[in-house]
Design a protein around this motif. Structure first.
Motif, PDB file in Angstrom:
ATOM      1  N   VAL B  16      32.532  49.108  45.338  1.00 58.94           N
ATOM      2  CA  VAL B  16      33.394  48.739  46.467  1.00 58.94           C
ATOM      3  C   VAL B  16      32.976  47.381  47.042  1.00 58.94           C
ATOM      4  O   VAL B  16      33.826  46.529  47.327  1.00 58.94           O
ATOM      5  CB  VAL B  16      33.370  49.842  47.548  1.00 58.94           C
ATOM      6  N   ARG B  17      31.672  47.189  47.200  1.00 56.96           N
ATOM      7  CA  ARG B  17      31.210  45.877  47.715  1.00 56.96           C
ATOM      8  C   ARG B  17      31.670  44.749  46.811  1.00 56.96           C
ATOM      9  O   ARG B  17      32.111  43.689  47.271  1.00 56.96           O
ATOM     10  CB  ARG B  17      29.670  45.854  47.806  1.00 56.96           C
ATOM     11  N   LEU B  18      31.566  44.991  45.498  1.00 59.61           N
ATOM     12  CA  LEU B  18      31.940  43.959  44.530  1.00 59.61           C
ATOM     13  C   LEU B  18      33.433  43.634  44.633  1.00 59.61           C
ATOM     14  O   LEU B  18      33.827  42.459  44.675  1.00 59.61           O
ATOM     15  CB  LEU B  18      31.589  44.452  43.120  1.00 59.61           C
ATOM     16  N   LEU B  20      35.445  44.179  47.195  1.00 62.09           N
ATOM     17  CA  LEU B  20      35.705  43.538  48.492  1.00 62.09           C
ATOM     18  C   LEU B  20      35.348  42.051  48.414  1.00 62.09           C
ATOM     19  O   LEU B  20      36.044  41.214  48.997  1.00 62.09           O
ATOM     20  CB  LEU B  20      34.896  44.235  49.597  1.00 62.09           C
ATOM     21  N   SER B  21      34.294  41.735  47.678  1.00 60.74           N
ATOM     22  CA  SER B  21      33.913  40.332  47.515  1.00 60.74           C
ATOM     23  C   SER B  21      34.951  39.579  46.681  1.00 60.74           C
ATOM     24  O   SER B  21      35.378  38.476  47.045  1.00 60.74           O
ATOM     25  CB  SER B  21      32.531  40.246  46.872  1.00 60.74           C
ATOM     26  N   PHE B  22      35.376  40.176  45.563  1.00 62.81           N
ATOM     27  CA  PHE B  22      36.419  39.542  44.740  1.00 62.81           C
ATOM     28  C   PHE B  22      37.679  39.278  45.572  1.00 62.81           C
ATOM     29  O   PHE B  22      38.352  38.271  45.391  1.00 62.81           O
ATOM     30  CB  PHE B  22      36.767  40.416  43.540  1.00 62.81           C
ATOM     31  N   LEU B  23      37.989  40.222  46.450  1.00 63.64           N
ATOM     32  CA  LEU B  23      39.206  40.089  47.255  1.00 63.64           C
ATOM     33  C   LEU B  23      39.002  39.184  48.478  1.00 63.64           C
ATOM     34  O   LEU B  23      39.967  38.855  49.171  1.00 63.64           O
ATOM     35  CB  LEU B  23      39.692  41.470  47.713  1.00 63.64           C
ATOM     36  N   GLY B  24      37.744  38.822  48.741  1.00 61.01           N
ATOM     37  CA  GLY B  24      37.466  37.959  49.888  1.00 61.01           C
ATOM     38  C   GLY B  24      37.667  38.631  51.226  1.00 61.01           C
ATOM     39  O   GLY B  24      38.047  37.978  52.210  1.00 61.01           O
ATOM     40  N   ARG B 190      34.560  34.535  39.642  1.00 60.78           N
ATOM     41  CA  ARG B 190      34.494  33.912  40.965  1.00 60.78           C
ATOM     42  C   ARG B 190      34.273  34.978  42.038  1.00 60.78           C
ATOM     43  O   ARG B 190      34.921  36.024  42.026  1.00 60.78           O
ATOM     44  CB  ARG B 190      35.846  33.213  41.199  1.00 60.78           C
ATOM     45  N   ASN B 191      33.312  34.705  42.931  1.00 59.78           N
ATOM     46  CA  ASN B 191      32.954  35.614  44.030  1.00 59.78           C
ATOM     47  C   ASN B 191      32.200  36.871  43.576  1.00 59.78           C
ATOM     48  O   ASN B 191      32.078  37.832  44.341  1.00 59.78           O
ATOM     49  CB  ASN B 191      34.181  36.033  44.858  1.00 59.78           C
ATOM     50  N   PHE B 192      31.687  36.845  42.326  1.00 52.91           N
ATOM     51  CA  PHE B 192      30.814  37.935  41.895  1.00 52.91           C
ATOM     52  C   PHE B 192      29.600  38.005  42.816  1.00 52.91           C
ATOM     53  O   PHE B 192      29.057  36.976  43.212  1.00 52.91           O
ATOM     54  CB  PHE B 192      30.348  37.694  40.451  1.00 52.91           C
TER      55      PHE B 192
END
Lengths: 199, 199
Positions: B16-18, B20-24, B190-192
Motif C-alpha cells: 500500500v505504501r508503494l 500510494l507513492s506511485f500515485l503521489g 518513478r516514485n519507487f
C-alpha cells in the motif's frame, strides 16, 4: 466461445458455474478428472501452471483463479452493473470478500478434501481456521443481508460455496445463525443453481 | 483524510505504501506494534476482525486486505487508468496476480515470520510453497517485462514485496533470473520507495 474447465464437486468451479447461471450465459464444460489428478498433468499445467481448477476461456482469453474469473465475468457481462458495481468504494469493499473467499474460507475447502478425498493435511488446523473465518462472517452478517452494499455481489459468490459445504469438512455450522440465513437468501436468488453437498 | 495502519517491516503494508507513492498521494501513518501483537488486541479487532495489517481509511471508508486496498486506490486515484485499466480482460488478468500475491506468494511471508520473528510454523513447507510459486512466476516472466499487459499494474505490486523479501525467509532466489530482472524493473519505476530488507 466460453469454456469452463470444471469438476462438479469443486466449490471453486461452482463459484463460476453459479455466476454464469445468474448472468444467464451459456458455455461449454470441459470436465477435469480432479480425483485422478488430471489438474497436475503436463497438459493441464500448460493451461494453468498453478495446477488448479477452474480455468475459464472466452475466445482467446484464458483465466485461472475463481475470483479473477468472477471479476472478469462481472465486468464483461453484468449489464445491471450490480454484481461488482463500477465505483472505487464498492469495488474495494467487495474485493475484501474476494480475498476472504479465496483465502481464509479455503480452510473449509481443505478440510473437505481431507474428509471426502483423503488428502493428507492437518484437519484440526484447517477446521479451526475455517471456524475462525465463519465466526467473523457470521458476526458480519448479524446486521447485513449480503456481505457488502446491501445487495448480492461477487463477494457473496466467492464466499458462498465453501461456507455452504463446510459440513462436508466436518465443521459444525449449527451455531452460525446469520450465515444460515444468508445461505438461504443465496438459494432464493433468481437463477440459483445448486451442487452436490448443498441442500 | 487518508490513513494507513502500518508496520514498517510488513510487506503487505508496503504494498500500500508503494502504490500510494506511485500515485503521489499523502496520508497519515498509524503505527501498529505488530511485534507485540497489537493487531490481535480487542481495539484493533474492532477495526479489522481478521486481525491483520494493513487497514486503510479514506474519510468514512475503512478497508482491510492489501489487495482490496490496491483495487480501491487504483479505481479512485489512478488518473492514468494504467495500474488497473478499466476493462474486463485487463481486470481479469490482473486479478489473477492479486490472488497469487495474496495467496501462494504469502508462503514467503510466512517463512519470513518464522525466520525473523520466531513464529512457530512449518518452515520447510512454507519455503517449498514459496519456491513453487516463484518457479511459476519466473517462468511467466521469461518473455514478459511485467506480470500482465506489458506495463506495471497492481498485479506487480501485489506480488513484489514478498518476492523481493524472500531471502529473509531463507529462500535461495539466485536461480530466478527473470524475477531478478523484474525486481530491478520495479525499483526503476518513478516514485519507487523501498523498505528494510529490499536493497
Amino acid at each position: 466461445m466460453r469454456r469452463l474447465y470444471d469438476f462438479e464437486l469443486s466449490g471453486s468451479c461452482y463459484k463460476v458455474r453459479l455466476f454464469l447461471s445468474f448472468l444467464g450465459l451459456d458455455y461449454e464444460k470441459v470436465p477435469v478428472d480432479f480425483v485422478n489428478k488430471e489438474h497436475k498433468t503436463e497438459t493441464y499445467l500448460k493451461l494453468n501452471p498453478f495446477g488448479e481448477i477452474p480455468i475459464f476461456e472466452d475466445d482467446d482469453l484464458r483465466l485461472r483463479d475463481a475470483q479473477a474469473i468472477l471479476v472478469y465475468l462481472a465486468k464483461r457481462y453484468d449489464t445491471t452493473n450490480s454484481w461488482y458495481p463500477d465505483n472505487a468504494e464498492a469495488m474495494g469493499k467487495i474485493s475484501q470478500w474476494l480475498s476472504t473467499g479465496g483465502g481464509e474460507i479455503m480452510n473449509s475447502a481443505g478440510a473437505r478434501l481431507v474428509k471426502i478425498l483423503n488428502y493428507q493435511m492437518d484437519l484440526p488446523k484447517l477446521q479451526a481456521g475455517a471456524v475462525r473465518a465463519f465466526e467473523i462472517l457470521d458476526h458480519h452478517l448479524a446486521d447485513r443481508e449480503w456481505v457488502e452494499l446491501g445487495q448480492p455481489t461477487i463477494g457473496d459468490i466467492a464466499c458462498f460455496p465453501y461456507t455452504a459445504l463446510a459440513g462436508e469438512g466436518g465443521i459444525d455450522m449449527s451455531k452460525f445463525k446469520n450465515i444460515a440465513r444468508w445461505v438461504e437468501r443465496m438459494k432464493g436468488l433468481r437463477n440459483f443453481i445448486s451442487m452436490p453437498g448443498i441442500g
